[in-house]
Scaffold this motif. Sequence first.
Motif, mmCIF file in Angstrom:
data_model
loop_
_atom_site.group_PDB
_atom_site.id
_atom_site.type_symbol
_atom_site.label_atom_id
_atom_site.label_comp_id
_atom_site.label_asym_id
_atom_site.label_seq_id
_atom_site.Cartn_x
_atom_site.Cartn_y
_atom_site.Cartn_z
ATOM 1 N N HIS A 1 5.883 2.946 1.687
ATOM 2 C CA HIS A 1 6.133 3.277 0.292
ATOM 3 C C HIS A 1 7.373 4.121 0.102
ATOM 4 C CE1 HIS A 1 1.615 2.700 -0.517
ATOM 5 N NE2 HIS A 1 2.285 1.610 -0.754
ATOM 6 N N HIS B 1 -3.128 -1.757 -12.324
ATOM 7 C CA HIS B 1 -2.253 -0.588 -12.189
ATOM 8 C C HIS B 1 -1.359 -0.498 -13.419
ATOM 9 C CE1 HIS B 1 0.119 -3.953 -10.595
ATOM 10 N NE2 HIS B 1 1.097 -3.351 -11.251
ATOM 11 N N LEU C 1 6.546 -10.709 -8.425
ATOM 12 C CA LEU C 1 6.154 -9.306 -8.374
ATOM 13 C C LEU C 1 7.282 -8.486 -8.998
ATOM 14 C CD1 LEU C 1 4.838 -8.965 -4.690
ATOM 15 C CD2 LEU C 1 3.513 -9.437 -6.768
ATOM 16 N N THR C 2 6.945 -7.438 -9.714
ATOM 17 C CA THR C 2 7.980 -6.587 -10.324
ATOM 18 C C THR C 2 8.393 -5.451 -9.396
ATOM 19 O OG1 THR C 2 6.424 -5.096 -11.424
ATOM 20 C CG2 THR C 2 7.063 -7.106 -12.620
ATOM 21 N N THR C 3 7.839 -5.441 -8.183
ATOM 22 C CA THR C 3 8.236 -4.454 -7.171
ATOM 23 C C THR C 3 8.585 -5.205 -5.894
ATOM 24 O OG1 THR C 3 5.972 -4.204 -6.338
ATOM 25 C CG2 THR C 3 6.654 -2.714 -8.109
ATOM 26 N N HIS D 1 -1.270 -4.012 -15.504
ATOM 27 C CA HIS D 1 -1.229 -5.298 -14.803
ATOM 28 C C HIS D 1 -2.518 -5.533 -14.038
ATOM 29 C CE1 HIS D 1 3.449 -5.154 -14.665
ATOM 30 N NE2 HIS D 1 2.991 -5.653 -15.797
ATOM 31 N N HIS E 1 2.310 0.826 -15.583
ATOM 32 C CA HIS E 1 3.755 1.090 -15.609
ATOM 33 C C HIS E 1 4.094 1.860 -16.883
ATOM 34 C CE1 HIS E 1 4.718 -1.771 -12.314
ATOM 35 N NE2 HIS E 1 3.665 -2.427 -12.789
ATOM 36 N N ASN F 1 -0.556 5.568 -5.247
ATOM 37 C CA ASN F 1 0.111 4.984 -4.071
ATOM 38 C C ASN F 1 1.593 5.341 -3.985
ATOM 39 O OD1 ASN F 1 1.463 3.231 -5.812
ATOM 40 N ND2 ASN F 1 0.025 1.545 -5.470
ATOM 41 N N TRP G 1 2.522 -15.460 -14.701
ATOM 42 C CA TRP G 1 2.414 -14.318 -15.608
ATOM 43 C C TRP G 1 1.725 -14.717 -16.901
ATOM 44 C CZ3 TRP G 1 2.673 -9.265 -15.269
ATOM 45 C CH2 TRP G 1 3.263 -8.717 -14.120
ATOM 46 N N HIS H 1 3.889 4.874 -6.236
ATOM 47 C CA HIS H 1 4.688 4.287 -7.305
ATOM 48 C C HIS H 1 3.895 3.965 -8.553
ATOM 49 C CE1 HIS H 1 4.645 1.512 -3.708
ATOM 50 N NE2 HIS H 1 3.723 0.978 -4.454
HETATM 51 S S1 B30 Z 1 3.110 -6.440 -10.253
HETATM 52 O O1 B30 Z 1 1.898 -6.678 -10.987
HETATM 53 O O2 B30 Z 1 4.090 -7.486 -10.334
HETATM 54 N N1 B30 Z 1 3.767 -5.086 -10.735
HETATM 55 C C1 B30 Z 1 1.961 -6.148 -5.917
HETATM 56 C C2 B30 Z 1 1.080 -6.679 -6.834
HETATM 57 C C3 B30 Z 1 1.438 -6.751 -8.168
HETATM 58 C C4 B30 Z 1 2.663 -6.286 -8.592
HETATM 59 C C5 B30 Z 1 3.534 -5.746 -7.689
HETATM 60 C C6 B30 Z 1 3.182 -5.677 -6.332
HETATM 61 C C7 B30 Z 1 1.573 -6.105 -4.499
HETATM 62 O O3 B30 Z 1 0.507 -6.535 -4.127
HETATM 63 N N2 B30 Z 1 2.421 -5.564 -3.616
HETATM 64 C C8 B30 Z 1 2.210 -5.516 -2.213
HETATM 65 C C9 B30 Z 1 1.322 -4.424 -1.811
HETATM 66 N N3 B30 Z 1 1.897 -3.088 -1.909
HETATM 67 C C10 B30 Z 1 0.767 -2.291 -1.846
HETATM 68 C C11 B30 Z 1 0.381 -1.131 -2.510
HETATM 69 O O4 B30 Z 1 -0.800 -0.983 -2.727
HETATM 70 O O5 B30 Z 1 1.091 -0.169 -2.850
HETATM 71 C C12 B30 Z 1 2.783 -2.831 -0.874
HETATM 72 C C13 B30 Z 1 4.044 -2.093 -1.016
HETATM 73 O O6 B30 Z 1 4.243 -1.254 -1.887
HETATM 74 O O7 B30 Z 1 4.980 -2.273 -0.278
HETATM 75 CU CU1 B30 Z 1 3.009 0.184 -2.402
#
Ligand code: B30
Length: 235
Positions: free
Chosen positions: A2, A89, A184-186, A108, A91, A62, A195, A64
């Motif tokens: 993270h 979660h 994914l937005t991250t 989301h 934003h 977590n 979406w 973020h």
């Molecule tokens: S979102 O809904 O597009 N914002 C993930 C799921 C949904 C979105 C973004 C990311 C996701 O599953 N990411 C991978 C898992 N993460 C895990 C975590 O729990 O917290 C891994 C990571 O970042 O590298 Cu921190």
Amino acid sequence: GHAHWGYEGAGGPSHWGDLDAASKVCSVGSQQSPIDIDHTIRAELSPLDIKWGPDVAAIVNNGHTIQVNVPAGSTLTLDGKSYTLLQYHFHRPSEHTVGGKAFPMEVHFVHRNDAGGLAVVGVLMTEGAGNAAFSQVVAAMPQHEGPPVPVSGSWPWKNASAPGMDPNAFLPKGRGYYRYTGSLTTPPCSETVEWLLMAEPVEVAAADVAAFAKLYAMNARPVQKLNRRFVLRGG
Ligand code: B30
Ligand code: ZN
């Protein structure tokens, strides 16, 4: 991992594509999220087939966002495929914008099917009448990054004694929604997401938004280019 990305400076969104090989799509992808909802196409979209249980398993800060992990058994059916709700979660401000305008927050609901495809239901949050479920999230959210904390009222639902952070309480009354293909937005910004963004926002208390903002003042990725995609509107 993270520690290496965030929302400003050297780890900010414009640098996510340099994090690792898997994240390159953050910068070179053509189906990235979030987007601005501007021009939409009216379509005969089925009503969203959501069957969520009322309770949650654990809440985690977590690093973020604040994430609520959901016990197995909550589903979304889309195009005849079953998706399981894993977590939801938050934003701040909203990641999706509507006509260029951001909302105070966005939640989301992340679902996955057996093939690994994701479907995320997004709900825009506006300040107004309080939302009991969001107040409970704010009351229970860990103030510092750390492991998941169990939440009372979890699985099995029938034995839940405490009022849960019922995910259904975040759904607006109107069930119209937008649909588009994105990511994914991250990081790693994987382009594997269907979406589904609810057209109507849900009201939450301004004090609860302020409490969330003390932890996460800004955890929204900027809007991305639509490129060759279309946004459908229906439901
Ligand atoms: S979102 O809904 O597009 N914002 C993930 C799921 C949904 C979105 C973004 C990311 C996701 O599953 N990411 C991978 C898992 N993460 C895990 C975590 O729990 O917290 C891994 C990571 O970042 O590298 Cu921190
Ligand atoms: Zn998200």
